[in-house]
Design an enzyme around this catalytic site. Structure first.
Site, short mmCIF file in Angstrom:
data_model
loop_
_atom_site.label_atom_id
_atom_site.label_comp_id
_atom_site.label_asym_id
_atom_site.label_seq_id
_atom_site.Cartn_x
_atom_site.Cartn_y
_atom_site.Cartn_z
N GLU A 1 13.62 31.23 5.96
CA GLU A 1 14.76 31.28 6.90
C GLU A 1 14.28 31.46 8.33
OE1 GLU A 1 17.86 33.01 9.44
OE2 GLU A 1 15.95 33.91 8.90
N GLU A 2 13.19 32.24 8.49
CA GLU A 2 12.81 32.66 9.84
C GLU A 2 12.27 31.56 10.71
OE1 GLU A 2 13.74 35.22 11.11
OE2 GLU A 2 13.85 36.86 9.67
N ASP B 1 15.47 42.89 7.62
CA ASP B 1 15.50 41.42 7.75
C ASP B 1 14.39 40.82 6.91
OD1 ASP B 1 16.01 38.87 8.52
OD2 ASP B 1 15.31 39.08 10.56
N HIS C 1 12.73 41.96 13.76
CA HIS C 1 11.52 41.17 14.08
C HIS C 1 10.44 41.98 14.79
CE1 HIS C 1 13.99 37.13 14.09
NE2 HIS C 1 14.09 37.79 12.94
N ASP D 1 22.38 38.83 5.61
CA ASP D 1 21.21 38.71 6.48
C ASP D 1 21.52 39.32 7.85
OD1 ASP D 1 18.76 38.08 7.54
OD2 ASP D 1 19.23 35.96 7.87
N HIS E 1 17.13 36.11 2.34
CA HIS E 1 15.87 35.34 2.42
C HIS E 1 14.65 36.22 2.15
CE1 HIS E 1 14.82 36.53 6.63
NE2 HIS E 1 16.12 36.43 6.87
ZN LIG Z 1 17.00 37.23 8.59
#
Ligand SMILES: [Zn+2]
Length: 450
Positions: A318-319, A284, A417, A346, A272
């Site tokens: 995606e998030e 990520d 994140h 991912d 993503h």
């Molecule tokens: Zn991800």
């Protein structure tokens, strides 16, 4: 030769001869991939150059443009965009959580949080360790901050399993707090790394239901608050300025090498393009995006012509919404082609170990036969009924077999994140091995079918 060495050599023979069959595939891939380390060069552009790219942001638009231009430079075919409307949440420039004695607790808003009143929101804190414990508070929760403080279960070896068993506090905790009439929700970060960096991520509220301000606390902040609560009731004041703007048009980016014999049979590889606004989306999911692109670049530059179509899809959103995945799944339903496999990376750009697959245990022989080739890149298993990925899972109704790359997991949630998800945490060779694993699997599916 000593006996033990002889025995060891004898054990190697069957593996070595099994690998020979795949030498014409894996040897050129290995030499080119590990020689050029192309995935990392792409990651320097996407994560190093563009940086964080939350859905709806200018950087997310730049990432779409970059994806198109990269595919054009690679000489891919049928490059196009699949449109989707994405949520547009912005963090705002104030995130402050202060205890009554003036102690600051390091926090960051969860994606989807609402703002507090301009001069903040002060209330007492109640600590809980599960959603059920919160629900049982009933009226006691009214006007208070619910503090979800269940740590990662350190007895679990795989960190995705740890995330899986703690994650409900972040996904659903704030919605439970809102339903109880709480002032807001404070959530221990989804990490096992005990430092002062908070980890954001999406939270979901019921459609049309009430919302509350909600933040992730660093592990140090969560422990500090918990200690204070042991001594007696404690108040905190939270100030947030986040807001949700109207949905914004955005896109998945698609490009392929069209199959020479069965062009209508499609193998998708992807990651993503969007990321959180903390850090620079290196693991990520800059890793998944650049591994997928690199896998197809290697196949193309080796001058190979796949029998079936191998396609890269760079998914948007995606998030915090999955709108890009839904848009591509809709496109796949109506396109006059058959998706036979869909593979996502991912789970970080660490050394590959295996692939999760939607295949059942009884069918796993259909892919296990390729382990002698994949073992060159240290892939040693397929996990039946394993994880695919949020972007490729919606393709299951097309009857595509779903795959998810399983890299080594120990460090992923240290960075996930957070401000720590930057390119210096990615090892160029480990990233390339992920790309080589995906290239090998995609090529074998293209040539042998599934
Ligand atoms: Zn991800």
């Amino acid at each position: 030769m000593r006996l033990t060495a002889l025995l060891f050599a004898a054990c190697l023979v069957p593996i070595a001869s099994a690998q020979n069959r795949y030498d014409p595939i894996v040897n050129p891939l290995k030499a080119k991939g590990l020689g050029e380390l192309g995935a990392y060069k792409l990651l320097q552009e996407l994560s190093g150059g563009i940086g964080p790219r939350l859905s709806g942001s200018l950087n997310a638009q730049r990432a779409v443009q970059w994806g198109m231009e990269t595919m054009e430079e690679m000489g891919l075919q049928k490059i196009h965009l699949v449109p989707c409307e994405v949520p547009h949440w912005v963090r705002g420039d104030v995130e402050d959580l202060t205890m009554a004695d003036g102690t600051k607790l390091t926090c960051c808003a969860l994606g989807g949080s609402i703002a507090t009143p301009e001069d903040g929101l002060e209330a007492e804190v109640i600590e809980v360790h599960s959603l059920d414990e919160a629900r049982k508070l009933g009226d006691k929760a009214k006007g208070k901050f619910i503090f979800y403080n269940r740590p990662f279960d350190s007895s679990l070896v795989n960190t995705f399993a740890q995330y899986g068993t703690a994650g409900d506090q972040r996904f659903l905790g704030p919605a439970v707090a809102a339903k109880l009439g709480a002032a807001g929700a404070l959530v221990r970060s989804m990490t096992g790394d005990a430092d002062d960096v908070p980890h954001t991520g999406a939270t979901t509220f019921e459609k049309g239901g009430s919302k509350v301000p909600c933040v992730a606390l660093s592990i140090i902040a969560a422990n500090k608050l918990s200690e204070a609560l042991k001594a007696g009731p404690a108040k905190v004041k939270l100030t947030l300025k986040c807001e949700t703007l109207p949905d914004t048009p955005s896109f998945d980016v698609v490009g392929e090498i069209t199959g020479s014999e069965k062009p209508n049979e499609v193998i998708v590889m992807g990651g993503h393009l969007d990321s959180w606004d903390k850090g620079r989306g290196a693991h990520d999911d800059g890793a998944g995006v650049t591994e997928s692109l690199e896998a197809l670049r290697l196949i193309k530059n080796l001058g190979w012509h796949p029998k079936r179509t191998i396609r890269v899809v760079l998914f948007m959103n995606e998030e915090n919404g999955g709108r890009g995945a839904a848009a591509y799944a809709d496109y796949a339903k109506t396109a006059n082609e058959k998706h036979i496999a869909a593979m996502e990376s991912d789970s970080g750009g660490f050394a590959p170990r295996g692939f999760g697959t939607s295949l059942k245990k009884r069918d796993i022989g259909r892919v296990n036969k390729w382990l002698p080739a994949l073992s060159v890149f240290e892939i040693d298993h397929f996990t039946p009924e394993g994880e695919g990925g949020a972007d490729v899972d919606p393709l299951a109704p097309t009857k595509a077999v779903i795959f998810g790359l399983e890299p080594e997991s120990q460090r992923y949630f240290d960075y996930h994140h957070s401000d720590k998800d930057t390119i210096d945490k990615v090892n160029p060779r480990e990233l390339e091995l992920g790309a080589l694993s995906m290239a090998t699997l995609a090529w074998l599916i293209s040539e042998d079918g599934l």
